[in-house]
Motif scaffolding. Structure first.
Motif, PDB file in Angstrom:
ATOM      1  N   PHE A  10      -7.166   5.434   2.425  1.00  0.00           N
ATOM      2  CA  PHE A  10      -7.296   5.987   3.783  1.00  0.00           C
ATOM      3  C   PHE A  10      -7.612   4.861   4.760  1.00  0.00           C
ATOM      4  N   HIS A  11      -7.016   3.701   4.552  1.00  0.00           N
ATOM      5  CA  HIS A  11      -7.436   2.525   5.317  1.00  0.00           C
ATOM      6  C   HIS A  11      -6.835   2.467   6.712  1.00  0.00           C
ATOM      7  N   THR A  12      -5.909   3.371   7.046  1.00  0.00           N
ATOM      8  CA  THR A  12      -5.393   3.420   8.420  1.00  0.00           C
ATOM      9  C   THR A  12      -5.560   4.823   8.986  1.00  0.00           C
ATOM     10  N   ARG A  13      -5.665   4.886  10.298  1.00  0.00           N
ATOM     11  CA  ARG A  13      -5.800   6.185  10.952  1.00  0.00           C
ATOM     12  C   ARG A  13      -4.525   7.003  10.758  1.00  0.00           C
ATOM     13  N   THR A  14      -3.399   6.313  10.727  1.00  0.00           N
ATOM     14  CA  THR A  14      -2.119   7.007  10.545  1.00  0.00           C
ATOM     15  C   THR A  14      -2.097   7.742   9.213  1.00  0.00           C
ATOM     16  N   ILE A  15      -2.451   7.048   8.135  1.00  0.00           N
ATOM     17  CA  ILE A  15      -2.472   7.684   6.810  1.00  0.00           C
ATOM     18  C   ILE A  15      -3.469   8.831   6.798  1.00  0.00           C
ATOM     19  N   MET A 127       3.606   8.084  -0.980  1.00  0.00           N
ATOM     20  CA  MET A 127       4.646   7.860   0.025  1.00  0.00           C
ATOM     21  C   MET A 127       4.074   7.113   1.232  1.00  0.00           C
ATOM     22  N   LEU A 128       2.906   7.567   1.688  1.00  0.00           N
ATOM     23  CA  LEU A 128       2.281   6.939   2.848  1.00  0.00           C
ATOM     24  C   LEU A 128       1.875   5.491   2.541  1.00  0.00           C
ATOM     25  N   LEU A 129       1.355   5.271   1.325  1.00  0.00           N
ATOM     26  CA  LEU A 129       0.932   3.927   0.951  1.00  0.00           C
ATOM     27  C   LEU A 129       2.128   2.982   0.838  1.00  0.00           C
ATOM     28  N   ILE A 130       3.227   3.459   0.251  1.00  0.00           N
ATOM     29  CA  ILE A 130       4.422   2.619   0.091  1.00  0.00           C
ATOM     30  C   ILE A 130       4.966   2.203   1.457  1.00  0.00           C
ATOM     31  N   PHE A 131       5.013   3.148   2.373  1.00  0.00           N
ATOM     32  CA  PHE A 131       5.480   2.820   3.726  1.00  0.00           C
ATOM     33  C   PHE A 131       4.524   1.832   4.393  1.00  0.00           C
ATOM     34  N   ASP A 132       3.225   2.079   4.234  1.00  0.00           N
ATOM     35  CA  ASP A 132       2.234   1.210   4.854  1.00  0.00           C
ATOM     36  C   ASP A 132       2.330  -0.204   4.286  1.00  0.00           C
ATOM     37  N   GLN A 133       2.500  -0.314   2.972  1.00  0.00           N
ATOM     38  CA  GLN A 133       2.615  -1.635   2.347  1.00  0.00           C
ATOM     39  C   GLN A 133       3.855  -2.374   2.843  1.00  0.00           C
ATOM     40  N   SER A 134       4.900  -1.624   3.140  1.00  0.00           N
ATOM     41  CA  SER A 134       6.106  -2.245   3.685  1.00  0.00           C
ATOM     42  C   SER A 134       5.826  -2.846   5.059  1.00  0.00           C
ATOM     43  N   THR A 184      -4.827  -3.930  13.685  1.00  0.00           N
ATOM     44  CA  THR A 184      -6.281  -3.858  13.840  1.00  0.00           C
ATOM     45  C   THR A 184      -6.703  -2.519  14.429  1.00  0.00           C
ATOM     46  N   ASP A 185      -5.995  -2.072  15.430  1.00  0.00           N
ATOM     47  CA  ASP A 185      -6.342  -0.813  16.098  1.00  0.00           C
ATOM     48  C   ASP A 185      -6.162   0.398  15.184  1.00  0.00           C
ATOM     49  N   ASP A 186      -5.328   0.260  14.139  1.00  0.00           N
ATOM     50  CA  ASP A 186      -5.039   1.397  13.261  1.00  0.00           C
ATOM     51  C   ASP A 186      -5.981   1.468  12.064  1.00  0.00           C
ATOM     52  N   LEU A 187      -6.725   0.403  11.789  1.00  0.00           N
ATOM     53  CA  LEU A 187      -7.568   0.378  10.594  1.00  0.00           C
ATOM     54  C   LEU A 187      -8.788   1.279  10.750  1.00  0.00           C
ATOM     55  N   THR A 188      -9.148   1.949   9.667  1.00  0.00           N
ATOM     56  CA  THR A 188     -10.358   2.779   9.686  1.00  0.00           C
ATOM     57  C   THR A 188     -11.586   2.002   9.251  1.00  0.00           C
ATOM     58  N   ASN A 189     -11.383   0.905   8.524  1.00  0.00           N
ATOM     59  CA  ASN A 189     -12.508   0.094   8.059  1.00  0.00           C
ATOM     60  C   ASN A 189     -12.894  -0.889   9.162  1.00  0.00           C
ATOM     61  N   GLN A 254      -4.000  -6.949   3.338  1.00  0.00           N
ATOM     62  CA  GLN A 254      -3.639  -6.331   2.067  1.00  0.00           C
ATOM     63  C   GLN A 254      -4.783  -5.538   1.434  1.00  0.00           C
ATOM     64  N   LEU A 255      -5.944  -5.506   2.104  1.00  0.00           N
ATOM     65  CA  LEU A 255      -7.065  -4.729   1.590  1.00  0.00           C
ATOM     66  C   LEU A 255      -6.868  -3.249   1.893  1.00  0.00           C
ATOM     67  N   THR A 256      -7.194  -2.406   0.929  1.00  0.00           N
ATOM     68  CA  THR A 256      -7.128  -0.954   1.153  1.00  0.00           C
ATOM     69  C   THR A 256      -8.448  -0.278   0.812  1.00  0.00           C
ATOM     70  N   SER A 257      -9.439  -1.071   0.389  1.00  0.00           N
ATOM     71  CA  SER A 257     -10.713  -0.497  -0.034  1.00  0.00           C
ATOM     72  C   SER A 257     -11.493   0.026   1.169  1.00  0.00           C
ATOM     73  N   PRO A 258     -12.178   1.169   0.990  1.00  0.00           N
ATOM     74  CA  PRO A 258     -13.034   1.666   2.076  1.00  0.00           C
ATOM     75  C   PRO A 258     -14.353   0.911   2.164  1.00  0.00           C
ATOM     76  N   SER A 259     -14.637   0.042   1.180  1.00  0.00           N
ATOM     77  CA  SER A 259     -15.903  -0.697   1.188  1.00  0.00           C
ATOM     78  C   SER A 259     -15.941  -1.648   2.367  1.00  0.00           C
ATOM     79  N   GLU A 260     -17.146  -1.786   2.945  1.00  0.00           N
ATOM     80  CA  GLU A 260     -17.335  -2.724   4.035  1.00  0.00           C
ATOM     81  C   GLU A 260     -17.164  -4.149   3.505  1.00  0.00           C
ATOM     82  N   GLU A 261     -16.421  -4.947   4.227  1.00  0.00           N
ATOM     83  CA  GLU A 261     -16.238  -6.348   3.847  1.00  0.00           C
ATOM     84  C   GLU A 261     -17.475  -7.135   4.269  1.00  0.00           C
TER      85      GLU A 261
END
Length: 846
Positions: A10-15, A127-134, A184-189, A254-261
C-alpha cells in the motif's frame, strides 16, 4: 501465480485508493462465508458479487489497455497471469452465488465463495503492484542513465564538449526530477517521501555547481593556469554527491515496505523506539536517560533487569562524558562531577543487587537518587549545548566573508598568501564547530521532533562536507584573480554553502530552547562587555577591546534574530506585543553601545567617554535580560496555585482504592518477541493512561484495547474477538476511533498559537488516516487467510498486521504527546471550548 502475500502493498495513494473499496467488498463476502459455515442462511449474493465483478472488470479493462500501450516487456509478461487470477476468481464468485442460491448448504459453493474472494484480493493487488513497478522502472532507468552519463564529466576537456554535455544532461535531469517529485506526492510512507524530496532537491541544486566547476576546470586547463586540480576536485566531489543522491533515489523508489525508513538522526544514533513514550526521540540522550530510569525502577526484580539497568546507566555516562569533551573546562568539570556522583551511587546499588537486596528500601532510595542525578545531568548538558549554539552560531557567515575577502585581495597586498591560509583554516574550523554543535543539539538539546533532528544531522553533514570544496574554489580565485569562470564558480559554491549555513542556523534556532539560548547569550554578552570595560579604561590594547565590542554586538544581533523568530512563530497577540517591544529596545541599544565604545577607544583616559560607554553597555545587557524575562514567563509560566485544603478533612469518609478498570486489568505487558501486536497495544495504553481520561485519551485506550483483542485472535487465544467477522469489524472500529484522535488533534492544532507546535501535531497526525485505512485492508487479507490451507500466507498476513499495529499504535502515542504539548499554547477560552483537558494523574493539569 504464487499465493504469496508479498504482493499486498500500500505504498502509494493510488494503490490504496483502488484496493481499499475492493478489500471492503471482499470483507463482506468473507463475513457471509463465515456465517454460512456456522449455519446462518446465506442471503442472495447476486448484488454483492455483481458489485465486486463490476469493479474488478473495470480494472482489468484499464490494465489491458495499459499493457497494450506499454513498451515494458516485464509488464507484458507479468500482467496476463493477474488478469487470469482475477477473471477466474470472479467466475468462482458468480458460480458460488448461483450454487448457494440453489442450495444454501452446498459445501462446494461455500468454498468457491472464499476462494473467489481471496483470489480477487490477491489478483487485484498483484495487478496494481505490477503496474506500479513498471512506473518505477521507468524512473529508475532514467536515473541510471544519468548516473552513467555523469561519468562523461571526467573526460570533458573543451568548452565545446562542455556545451554538448550540458545540452545532453539538463533535459534528462529536469525530466527525472519532475518524475521523482510526482512519485513523492503519491507515496503513503512519509519517511520515503521525505528522502526522495530531499535527494531530488539536492540533485537540482548540484547541477549548476557541477557545470560551473567544469567550466572553471576547462578554462584553467586551456589557459594553463594554476587551480585546475582544485577545480577537478570540486567537479569530482559534485559528480560523486549527485551519483549518491541518484542511487538513494533509486533505492527508495523500489521500497514497498510500510515501515518507517531510518532518517539521518536514527542512522547516526542507532535509535530504537521499543519501550519509549511518544514524547521522546529514539537515540537521543533523553531516550537513554528514560530507559535507564525505567530499568532502575525495577531494581531487584531479576538479575537480568539489574544488569541491563547498570548497563543503561553506563551508556548515559559514556554519552554525557563524550558530549562534555567539546565544552570549556569549567563546564566539563561540572558535568564530570555529576557523572562521578552517579558512578558512586551505581556502584552502591550494584553491591546491594549482588547481595540480593536490589528491592530493599535502601536500594530503592539509591535508584531514585541516580534517576534524579540523571535528570540534573540532562539539564546541565542541555544548557551546555545552548551555550555552544550561542558561541558557535554567533556569526555564522563571518568566516566565509573573511575567506572571500582574503581570496579576492588584490595581487600585491602584503601577506596576501599567509592571510588567505589563516582565513581558510579559521573557515574550516568554524564550519566544523557549527556542524558538530548542530549535531549535539539534535542529540542532547531536548528536541522531540524527528524531522527537525533529521534535518539538523543531514544539514550539518552537508555544511561539513561543503566547507573543503568552498576552500578549493576560493584557492582557485586566489591563484587566478582575473579568471571570470573561477570567480563565477566560487560565487556558486559560496552561495550553496551560504544557503546550507542559513538553513542550519534556522534549524538550530528552531531547536534550541529559546530561554536557554538567551540566557547563554546574556552570559556571553556580559563577559565581553565587562572585559571591554577593563580594556577601554586601561587604554593599552584598543584592538582587543574592539574585538570584545564586536563580539558583544554580534551576540546582541543574534538575540534579536532568534527573538524575531519567536515573534514570527507565535500567534499569541499579547506575547508578540511584549516581545516586539523588548526586542526593539535591544535593537536600539546596539548601535549606541558600539558608537560610545569607539569614542572611548579613540579617547584613552577620557573618564566621561568611558562612563558613557559603561552606561550604554549596561543598557544593552539590561535590554537582553528583559527579552529573556518575557520569553521565560511565556515558556515557563508559574505553576497554578495549590488547591485550598478541605475545610473538614477529618469528616471525609475513607475512600477505598479504585479497582483497576477492565482495560487496565487486561493490559498486562506481553513480551515483544512473543506477541509484538499485543506489545504495541500495551505501549500505547501505558502512554495514554498516565493522563486522566479525555476524548483523545479514551479513544487511544480503546484503540489499544481493540488491538489487543485482535492480537489474541490472530494468536488463537481466547478473547472478545471470536471470528473473522469480528476481526474485520474490530479493524473498522480501530479505524473509527482513530478518526476521533485525528479530529481532536487537528482542532487543538488549529487553536494552538505556537506555529512549531502546530506543525508538530499536524506532522504526526497526518500519518494516522493512511495507516488506519491500511489496517482495514490488512484485516480483510488476514480474514481470507486465517485458518486456511496456506500457513505461509497466513504468517505473512500476521506480519503485515504486526507492522501496521506497531506503526498505528506508535503514531497515536506520538499524537497524544504532541497534542498535550500544543494544548499549553491554546488560549484558555479556546481550550474551554475544546473541552479537552490534559491532567496527568496526581496533578492539576491544564
Amino acid at each position: 501465480m504464487s499465493s504469496s502475500l508479498g504482493v499486498y502493498v500500500f505504498h502509494t495513494r493510488t494503490i490504496q485508493e483502488i484496493l481499499d473499496p475492493v478489500a471492503q467488498q471482499v470483507s463482506q463476502l468473507v463475513i457471509l462465508h463465515e456465517d454460512a459455515e456456522r449455519g446462518t442462511v446465506v442471503p442472495d449474493l447476486t448484488h454483492p458479487v455483481v458489485a465486486v465483478g463490476a469493479a474488478v472488470n473495470n480494472l482489468i479493462l484499464v490494465g489491458k489497455q495499459t499493457m497494450e500501450k506499454s513498451k515494458d516487456e516485464k509488464l507484458k509478461s507479468d500482467m496476463p497471469a493477474t488478469f487470469e487470477v482475477v477473471e477466474t476468481s470472479t467466475g468462482l464468485l458468480v458460480e458460488a452465488a448461483k450454487g448457494l442460491s440453489a442450495d444454501k448448504e452446498s459445501r462446494e459453493h461455500k468454498t468457491m465463495l472464499l476462494d473467489g474472494s481471496r483470489g480477487i484480493l490477491n489478483g487485484v493487488s498483484s495487478m496494481l503492484l505490477i503496474f506500479d513497478q513498471s512506473e518505477v522502472r521507468k524512473i529508475v532507468k532514467a536515473a541510471e542513465g544519468i548516473i552513467e552519463y555523469l561519468k562523461v564529466a571526467e573526460v570533458v576537456q573543451t568548452m565545446e564538449e562542455l556545451v554538448t554535455f550540458t545540452k545532453n544532461l539538463s533535459p534528462g535531469m529536469t525530466g527525472l526530477t519532475k518524475q521523482v517529485d510526482g512519485r513523492t506526492d503519491d507515496l503513503t510512507n512519509v519517511s520515503h517521501a521525505d528522502i526522495l524530496r530531499a535527494e531530488s532537491e539536492q540533485v537540482k541544486r548540484a547541477l549548476p555547481l557541477l557545470l560551473s566547476s567544469m567550466k572553471a576546470f576547462v578554462s584553467l586547463r586551456r589557459e594553463r593556469k594554476k587551480g585546475s586540480a582544485e577545480a577537478q576536485e570540486n567537479r569530482n566531489y559534485i559528480v560523486s554527491a549527485m551519483s549518491e543522491s541518484l542511487k538513494e533515489i533509486i533505492r527508495v523508489l523500489q521500497l514497498t515496505s510500510p515501515s518507517e525508513e531510518e532518517g539521518a538522526f536514527a542512522s547516526s544514533t542507532g535509535g530504537d523506539r521499543s519501550g519509549l513514550p511518544g514524547g521522546i526521540l529514539p537515540g537521543s540522550f533523553a531516550a537513554k536517560v528514560y530507559k535507564a530510569k525505567d530499568l532502575l525502577s525495577q531494581s531487584g526484580k531479576n538479575p537480568e533487569l539489574d544488569k541491563a539497568g547498570m548497563e543503561a546507566v553506563e551508556a548515559v555516562l559514556r554519552e554525557a562524558r563524550r558530549m562534555a569533551r567539546g565544552l570549556p573546562a569549567e563546564k566539563r568539570a561540572a558535568i564530570e562531577a555529576i557523572c562521578s556522583e552517579i558512578d558512586q551511587l551505581a556502584r552502591e546499588l550494584a553491591e546491594l543487587q549482588a547481595r540480593g537486596e536490589g528491592d530493599s528500601l535502601r536500594a530503592q532510595a539509591i535508584a531514585m537518587a541516580i534517576s534524579q542525578k540523571m535528570d540534573e545531568l540532562e539539564r546541565e548538558l542541555k544548557m551546555a549545548v545552548a551555550r555552544k549554539v550561542a558561541a558557535d552560531f554567533k556569526d555564522p557567515l563571518g568566516p566565509l566573508n573573511a575567506l572571500t575577502q582574503a581570496a579576492m585581495a588584490p595581487v600585491g597586498t602584503p601577506n596576501r598568501e599567509e592571510n588567505y591560509e589563516q582565513r581558510a583554516a579559521e573557515f574550516q574550523q568554524h564550519s566544523k564547530r557549527m556542524a558538530e554543535t548542530a549535531a549535539a543539539l539534535a542529540k542532547t538539546g531536548g528536541i522531540t521532533d524527528r524531522k527537525l533532528a533529521d534535518a539538523l544531522i543531514a544539514t550539518s553533514g552537508k555544511v561539513k562536507a561543503l566547507a573543503p570544496q568552498v576552500q578549493h574554489a576560493a584557492k582557485i580565485v586566489l591563484e587566478n584573480p582575473d579568471n571570470e569562470a573561477a570567480k563565477e564558480h566560487y560565487q556558486s559554491m559560496k552561495e550553496d554553502y551560504q544557503r546550507q549555513v542559513e538553513k542550519l542556523t534556522m534549524l538550530v534556532d528552531s531547536g534550541v530552547d529559546p530561554v536557554d539560548f538567551i540566557t547563554a547569550s546574556e552570559e556571553s554578552l556580559k563577559a565581553d562587555l565587562e572585559t571591554a570595560k577593563v580594556l577601554t579604561k586601561a587604554g593599552s590594547d584598543p584592538q582587543a577591546a574592539f574585538g570584545h565590542i564586536a563580539s558583544a554586538a554580534r551576540t546582541a544581533n543574534r538575540v534579536v534574530a532568534v527573538t524575531k523568530g519567536e515573534i514570527e512563530n507565535s500567534e499569541d497577540v499579547d506575547f508578540k506585543k511584549s516581545l516586539e517591544g523588548a526586542n526593539t529596545t535591544v535593537t536600539s541599544a546596539i548601535a549606541p553601545m558600539v558608537t560610545s565604545a569607539r569614542s572611548t577607544i579613540t579617547q584613552p583616559g577620557n573618564v566621561a567617554a568611558h562612563e558613557e560607554f559603561c552606561g550604554k553597555a549596561d543598557n544593552l545587557v539590561s535590554a537582553v535580560h528583559d527579552v529573556r524575562d518575557v520569553v521565560d514567563k511565556h515558556y515557563n509560566p508559574p505553576p497554578p496555585p495549590p488547591r485550598p485544603p478541605s475545610p473538614t478533612p477529618e469528616a471525609e469518609p475513607a475512600v477505598p482504592p479504585r479497582p483497576p478498570s477492565p482495560v487496565e486489568a487486561e493490559m498486562e505487558a506481553p513480551l515483544q518477541s512473543e506477541n509484538p501486536i499485543g506489545y504495541a497495544a500495551h505501549q500505547l495504553d501505558k502512554d495514554a493512561k498516565q493522563w486522566e481520561d479525555n476524548v483523545m485519551v479514551a479513544a487511544a485506550r480503546k484503540m489499544a484495547k481493540l488491538m489487543m483483542q485482535m492480537a489474541k485472535f490472530t494468536r488463537g487465544e481466547a478473547g472478545e474477538v471470536h471470528s473473522k467477522k469480528e476481526l474485520i469489524q474490530t479493524a473498522r472500529l480501530i479505524a473509527k476511533e482513530s478518526e476521533e484522535v485525528v479530529r481532536m488533534a487537528k482542532k487543538v492544532a488549529e487553536a494552538c498559537t505556537d506555529k512549531r507546535m502546530k506543525r508538530a501535531v499536524l506532522q504526526v497526525v497526518d500519518k494516522i488516516p493512511t495507516i488506519a485505512t491500511q489496517l482495514k485492508i490488512i484485516a480483510a487479507v488476514k480474514a481470507t487467510r486465517q485458518g486456511g490451507d496456506d500457513p505461509e500466507a497466513d504468517q505473512e498476513a500476521s506480519e503485515m498486521l504486526t507492522n501496521n499495529a506497531q506503526n498505528l499504535m506508535g503514531a497515536v502515542s506520538e499524537v497524544l504527546y504532541a497534542t498535550e504539548a500544543a494544548t499549553i499554547r491554546v488560549p484558555p477560552e479556546a481550550r474551554e471550548k475544546l473541552g479537552l483537558q490534559w491532567v496527568k494523574k496526581g496533578t492539576r493539569g491544564y
